[in-house]
Design an enzyme around this catalytic site. Sequence first.
Site, PDB file in Angstrom:
ATOM      1  N   ALA A 194       4.687   0.320   0.194  1.00  0.00           N
ATOM      2  CA  ALA A 194       5.262  -0.403   1.333  1.00  0.00           C
ATOM      3  C   ALA A 194       4.274  -1.463   1.819  1.00  0.00           C
ATOM      4  CB  ALA A 194       5.602   0.557   2.458  1.00  0.00           C
TER       5      ALA A 194
ATOM      6  N   GLU B 233       3.617  -9.522   4.049  1.00  0.00           N
ATOM      7  CA  GLU B 233       4.745  -9.204   4.910  1.00  0.00           C
ATOM      8  C   GLU B 233       4.355  -8.149   5.940  1.00  0.00           C
ATOM      9  OE1 GLU B 233       8.490  -8.644   2.852  1.00  0.00           O
ATOM     10  OE2 GLU B 233       7.765  -9.744   1.092  1.00  0.00           O
TER      11      GLU B 233
ATOM     12  N   GLU C  31       0.864  -1.177   0.000  1.00  0.00           N
ATOM     13  CA  GLU C  31       0.000   0.000   0.000  1.00  0.00           C
ATOM     14  C   GLU C  31       0.899   1.226   0.000  1.00  0.00           C
ATOM     15  OE1 GLU C  31      -4.163   0.722   2.181  1.00  0.00           O
ATOM     16  OE2 GLU C  31      -2.454   0.844   3.559  1.00  0.00           O
TER      17      GLU C  31
ATOM     18  N   GLU D 200      19.009 -10.610   0.816  1.00  0.00           N
ATOM     19  CA  GLU D 200      18.957  -9.307   1.470  1.00  0.00           C
ATOM     20  C   GLU D 200      19.609  -9.306   2.855  1.00  0.00           C
ATOM     21  OE1 GLU D 200      17.100  -5.940   0.068  1.00  0.00           O
ATOM     22  OE2 GLU D 200      18.434  -7.122  -1.216  1.00  0.00           O
TER      23      GLU D 200
ATOM     24  N   THR E  59      15.497 -16.053   0.852  1.00  0.00           N
ATOM     25  CA  THR E  59      16.862 -16.180   1.367  1.00  0.00           C
ATOM     26  C   THR E  59      17.814 -15.232   0.639  1.00  0.00           C
ATOM     27  OG1 THR E  59      16.904 -18.182  -0.014  1.00  0.00           O
ATOM     28  CG2 THR E  59      16.781 -18.493   2.367  1.00  0.00           C
TER      29      THR E  59
END
Length: 429
Positions: A176, A216, A173, A282, A280
Amino acid sequence: MQIHIVKSGETLFSIANTYSTSIFSISEANELETPNLVVGQALVIPIVGQYYFVQPGDTLFTIGRQFNISTEELARINNIQLNIMLPVGYRLYIPPRPKPSITSFGYIEPLGDTVSPVLENAAEKNTPSLTYLAPFSYRINRDGSLTPPPLDRFREIAENNNTSLSFVVTNLEEGAFSSELIHIILTVQAVQNSLIDEIINTATAGGFQDVHFDFEFIPQDDREAYNEFLRKIKPRLDQAGLLLSTALAPKTSATQQGLLYEAHDYAAHGEIADFVVLMTYEWGYSAGPPLPVSPINEVERVLTYAITEIPPDKILMGQNLYGYDWTLPFVQGESFARAISPQQAIRIARENNAAIQYDETAQAPFFNYYDNQGREHIVWFEDARSIQAKFDLIKRLDLRGIAYWKLGLAFPQNWLLLNDNFTINKRET
């Protein structure tokens, strides 16, 4: 395929002679922009099978064990006697080995109202090596409706290459991931019901084969609500002939704390979903200190935990197709690294006469250089060695496959080695 690391004084001509191939073949395989090579650069040599150069202490027996081939077969193929003393540097041919089948999943993120020519070209070029092409993303609205990404020719490209489409749904949104939005979706049943209906209707009409949830920053108190949402939608997806998959944060324990991790229940997703993508990558990220993006020691820690909660044949290991260029000194909150492709990294090293080094623990290449303003930089990226290490890990843990974030960044060696190591599954149902 063979991986060769460029040494000081080597040229394309000398390397081609070493492997009995041509300069053109090496240049084309690696999409070299110039014949000028970088010390430490990893090249993929496009040959069937590979060559092995005898090291001190090697015997036919130890070499055969290393490559899972009998000493008799190794001697026969290379037309040598079984009891021969192998001189150091002697070149032995190793035939190709059987390839396991895997699932490969590629996110692609069009920005704006249309798909850019760069992304369309990436889809055309890479989709033959994918089980799933996954446009990122259908964004949830607060009333349960969806805002789609531009798709342009993605469906046509996928169909032409016998590749499935994955319907990626996110709680993005205003650019983010929104904890407030996902709380509404998981707790307000009327909105949730509208969302489920829209997902199934839109995915079915659009020719998708999988619905992929990338939720997330879910509040920890909504952990079980997320599990229940997946349990609720799964029979509806089954009835519509759609698979269910999820993206999961890279956890190393069930009790790992933090907004990114706590609501991602590995055991529940392993039970409910048809497959999962573990993100897996960052460890090194734009706003963080200089680090490898997906160091294999950290990736393996996540996978080692994951297979205790999720069947390995449901796990796709996440893999970045990019690196970062940091300007030093790094200052938290003020420094931001620039994302670059592996091909850009090689170009930067060449233009700045920087030798590429390799971190054996992380299995990742890096180099330092100074820009024209005298500022020091460090670059961490991916190359043939680092991606081959990940492929070896997938084989060792017997995982379902790999998921790439994201298409559009040039890394030709990855696709050559992917197809050299594996047979890619197509059109999963």
